[in-house]
Design an enzyme around this catalytic site. Structure first.
Site, mmCIF file in Angstrom:
data_model
loop_
_atom_site.group_PDB
_atom_site.id
_atom_site.type_symbol
_atom_site.label_atom_id
_atom_site.label_comp_id
_atom_site.label_asym_id
_atom_site.label_seq_id
_atom_site.Cartn_x
_atom_site.Cartn_y
_atom_site.Cartn_z
ATOM 1 N N CYS A 1 0.854 -1.202 0.028
ATOM 2 C CA CYS A 1 0.135 -0.124 0.097
ATOM 3 C C CYS A 1 0.997 1.206 -0.056
ATOM 4 O O CYS A 1 2.191 1.087 -0.542
ATOM 5 C CB CYS A 1 -0.999 -0.081 1.128
ATOM 6 N N CYS B 1 -1.597 0.701 7.342
ATOM 7 C CA CYS B 1 -2.966 0.605 7.415
ATOM 8 C C CYS B 1 -3.447 -0.587 6.821
ATOM 9 O O CYS B 1 -3.603 -1.655 7.475
ATOM 10 C CB CYS B 1 -3.925 1.820 6.978
ATOM 11 N N ARG B 2 -3.380 -0.676 5.547
ATOM 12 C CA ARG B 2 -3.843 -1.597 4.518
ATOM 13 C C ARG B 2 -2.986 -2.854 4.703
ATOM 14 O O ARG B 2 -3.545 -4.183 4.631
ATOM 15 C CB ARG B 2 -4.407 -1.147 3.177
ATOM 16 N N SER B 3 -1.805 -2.678 4.091
ATOM 17 C CA SER B 3 -0.904 -3.912 3.534
ATOM 18 C C SER B 3 -0.463 -4.652 5.043
ATOM 19 O O SER B 3 -0.392 -5.965 4.924
ATOM 20 C CB SER B 3 0.041 -3.571 2.933
ATOM 21 N N ASN C 1 2.169 1.694 4.308
ATOM 22 C CA ASN C 1 2.408 0.360 5.181
ATOM 23 C C ASN C 1 2.339 0.186 6.698
ATOM 24 O O ASN C 1 2.945 -0.236 7.313
ATOM 25 C CB ASN C 1 3.834 -0.367 4.519
ATOM 26 N N ASP D 1 -8.728 3.671 1.295
ATOM 27 C CA ASP D 1 -7.555 4.078 2.295
ATOM 28 C C ASP D 1 -8.144 4.714 3.601
ATOM 29 O O ASP D 1 -8.882 5.447 3.569
ATOM 30 C CB ASP D 1 -6.786 5.450 1.822
HETATM 31 P P1 4NP Z 1 -1.756 2.889 4.039
HETATM 32 O O1 4NP Z 1 -2.438 4.086 4.582
HETATM 33 O O2 4NP Z 1 -1.255 3.129 2.548
HETATM 34 O O3 4NP Z 1 -3.032 1.852 3.982
HETATM 35 O O4 4NP Z 1 -0.803 2.594 5.046
HETATM 36 C C1 4NP Z 1 -1.753 5.385 4.648
HETATM 37 C C2 4NP Z 1 -1.037 5.509 5.719
HETATM 38 C C3 4NP Z 1 -0.436 6.928 5.870
HETATM 39 C C4 4NP Z 1 -0.559 7.938 4.751
HETATM 40 C C5 4NP Z 1 -1.355 7.476 3.713
HETATM 41 C C6 4NP Z 1 -1.858 6.388 3.680
HETATM 42 N N1 4NP Z 1 0.175 9.074 4.884
HETATM 43 O O5 4NP Z 1 -0.309 10.127 4.059
HETATM 44 O O6 4NP Z 1 0.862 9.245 5.922
#
Ligand code: 4NP
Length: 156
Positions: free
Chosen positions: A8, A13-15, A11, A125
């Site tokens: 993602c 939240c989702r992955s 790294n 997200d």
């Molecule tokens: P992820 O979510 O891609 O599922 O881990 C996010 C975590 C942090 C951010 C964006 C998406 N950020 O902008 O810091």
């Protein structure tokens, strides 16, 4: 042994959740010795951090342990090491192809494995959203990963 990388943006939240759910289902199928799973972010913004508290909480609720994971960026060599690289959304997939030049045949969109007949959908997200968003992500990932595990079993 085959290897699977979940990708993602951050790294956190989702992955990490996808990795944890995959490990749970592959263990339930008695196939955990056959697969090695990891996760990474197309950005290094959260490198070294634990998964988001929302992901840890929803994972725990469903008996999945992800709190030992730490965020890491995608490495150039991941494209050679991993057999399956699962992107959470189309932006992640575009980065894996355009920025990292990973082999197209190894890259899949996570939700394309869900058996709902719809293709090209993203895992939304949940960053910046409440616990409902993490619950929704869990539900989406669980369905997609069940489909992915079935796909792997079929390919044996
Ligand atoms: P992820 O979510 O891609 O599922 O881990 C996010 C975590 C942090 C951010 C964006 C998406 N950020 O902008 O810091």
């Amino acid at each position: 042994m085959q290897s699977v990388l979940f990708v993602c943006l951050g790294n956190i939240c989702r992955s990490p959740l996808a990795q944890g759910i995959f490990e749970k289902h592959i263990r339930a199928a008695g196939r955990d010795a056959a697969y090695d799973a990891d996760s990474a972010g197309t950005s290094g913004w959260h490198a070294g951090e634990k998964p988001h508290s929302g992901s840890i909480a929803v994972a725990q609720k469903y008996g999945v342990s992800i709190e030992k994971q730490r965020s890491r960026p995608v490495h150039a060599k991941d494209g050679e090491i991993f057999d399956y690289i699962l992107a959470m959304d189309s932006a992640n997939r575009a980065a894996l192809l355009g920025e990292f030049h990973f082999p197209q045949e190894k890259i899949f969109l996570m939700r394309d494995f869900a058996v709902d007949g719809k293709k090209g959908l993203s895992v939304p997200d949940p960053w910046g959203h409440g616990s409902d968003a993490f619950e929704e992500v869990y539900r989406i990932l669980d369905a997609a990963i069940l489909g992915f595990v079935a796909y792997l079993q079929q390919k044996r």
